[in-house]
Design a protein around this motif. Structure first.
Motif: not given
Length: 457
Positions: A128, A165, A167
């Protein structure tokens, strides 16, 4: 030392006076300035600066008890620091970042940094951080270093879900819903490009500078007054729509009458109260914040791929996607790391880890791309080199030089203690390995390697 930082009493008045004395203590002030300077220049390493400085102060106490003068101690420390930067540290380099656009190389750099902050989360956070940094990084021009600002990597925290989860959004994310019933503009609605106009003021009827009195004789006067106000607002909103704007962003209040006409002309309205977030949105979209309510010029209008309201973790968020097309490299001026976690404290820890990872990318790409082994291997190697340098130096400075090298061993010592191992045995095994010129040997915090050490390069 502990006597500087710990209050000897629980009396609130005495503790307050004690805390005031901390700020007046020159040693504490010096450590505070060193930590702030480290944070300002590199964005990380403040704990190392404080810990190493504390070890040097503790070593200075022992040297003074031995009879050394403060000038000799300072001279030895300066000589050791010069040797560390000029010879010992460059000798520990095990690689370098050749290409700032190499995603695998950046992942290799970021993973250890994140593991030091959130152990076990580095495999989730590293991609990320790297994707967010590469999305905003300007390529090198004329053989120079690439351009990258840590402020271009934003963090949006949403409670609920797991860190897996999380992003990356090539643009900005605001934790609020749109003011209008129109929730989507962009590719999904058939628009090739979304035009964004940003107002630093409120979208409402402007008031007069001085107080005024309106005299109405009958109901017709009231109706005509309201009608004239509506026509004025209609003309303003229509002129904004005629300029090609699809999204209206307001930094102040949006009146119900203005919302009515914005809806009529098919535009989307978003309210952003923070002036800092408004400035970042202007930077991301290329818009200019207007202080007047009226139609923008083409130079004052921003653009993005899409604007949409998305429900994430039970919250309605407005997403501005400003990524360029893939043919143009898919870059954006601002990237946002959308973090998910179960508690606010975990979200705060993840945010700090992301910030440290972004600073590591900036340092490697824009400042110095050389790499050294981690896990305390570099500190142990430089400590042994500085001790050898001290043995070759005549005079009383050699004691201070050796104490400087001894202070560097605090890093592998703390790693061994925090991982539940015997620090004495680990340091002995580490010293033996470095004596055999295995300069990349560091502390294995998992404790699975023989002696608690392994090749950290």
């Amino acid at each position: 030392s502990c006597s500087i930082l710990d209050s000897p009493t629980k009396n609130p008045k005495v503790r307050k006076r004690h805390r005031t004395n901390w700020r007046l203590n020159p040693a504490v002030r010096m450590l505070s300035l060193a930590s702030e300077r480290q944070e300002g220049e590199y964005g990380d390493g403040t704990n190392l600066a404080l810990t190493f400085a504390g070890e040097l102060l503790g070593a200075s106490e022992g040297l003074i008890r031995m009879g050394l003068h403060t000038n000799e101690i300072v001279g030895g420390y300066r000589a050791a620091a010069a040797h560390l930067l000029d010879e010992a540290l460059p000798a520990c380099v095990c690689g370098a970042l050749a290409d700032a656009g190499d995603r695998a190389a950046l992942l290799r750099i970021v993973r250890p940094v994140l593991a030091g902050k959130q152990y076990g989360m580095e495999e989730i956070l590293a991609p990320l951080v790297v994707d967010a940094c590469m999305g905003t990084m300007e390529p090198a021009k004329h053989g120079g270093a690439p351009s990258f600002s840590v402020d271009d990597v934003r963090v949006c925290k949403i409670m609920g879900g797991s860190p897996s989860k999380s992003c990356v959004v090539r643009g900005m994310v605001f934790l609020r819903d749109a003011e209008t019933s129109i929730k989507r503009k962009g590719e999904d609605t058939g628009d090739a490009e979304v035009k964004v106009v940003v107002f630093g003021c409120g979208v409402e009827a402007s008031g007069t500078e001085a107080k005024g009195t309106v005299l109405m004789k009958d109901a017709n006067d009231l109706l005509s007054y309201n009608r004239s106000e509506e026509e004025k607002m209609d003309d303003i909103i229509k002129s904004i729509a005629d300029s090609g704007a699809d999204v209206v962003v307001s930094g102040g209040t949006v009146s119900e009458m203005a919302l009515h006409f914005i809806e009529r002309y098919g535009m989307m309205c978003v309210k952003i109260s923070s002036k800092w977030e408004l400035r970042r949105l202007c930077r991301a979209t290329g818009a200019s914040a207007l202080v007047r309510l009226g139609p923008p010029t083409p130079e004052e209008t921003g653009a993005c791929r899409s604007v949409r309201v998305q429900e994430i973790g039970g919250r309605h968020c407005t997403v501005f996607d400003v990524a360029a097309p893939e043919a143009a490299g898919g870059r954006s001026r601002v990237s946002t790391v959308l973090l998910r976690a179960s508690t606010q404290s975990v979200l705060n820890d993840l945010e700090r880890a992301v910030d440290d990872g972004a600073n590591a990318v900036r340092t490697a790409c824009c400042v110095d791309g050389r790499l050294v082994p981690g896990a305390g291997a570099t500190e142990m190697a430089t400590a042994m080199r500085i001790k050898g340098f001290g043995d070759r130096c005549p005079g009383l400075d050699q004691y201070a030089i050796r104490a400087f090298g001894k202070a560097l061993e605090v890093v592998p010592k703390i790693l061994a203690q925090n991982s539940g191992q015997d620090a004495t045995n680990v340091l002995a095994a580490l010293g033996a390995a470095h004596a055999l010129e295995k300069h990349h040997t560091g502390v294995d915090i998992s404790g699975e390697s023989e002696g608690g050490v392994f090749d950290a390069a």
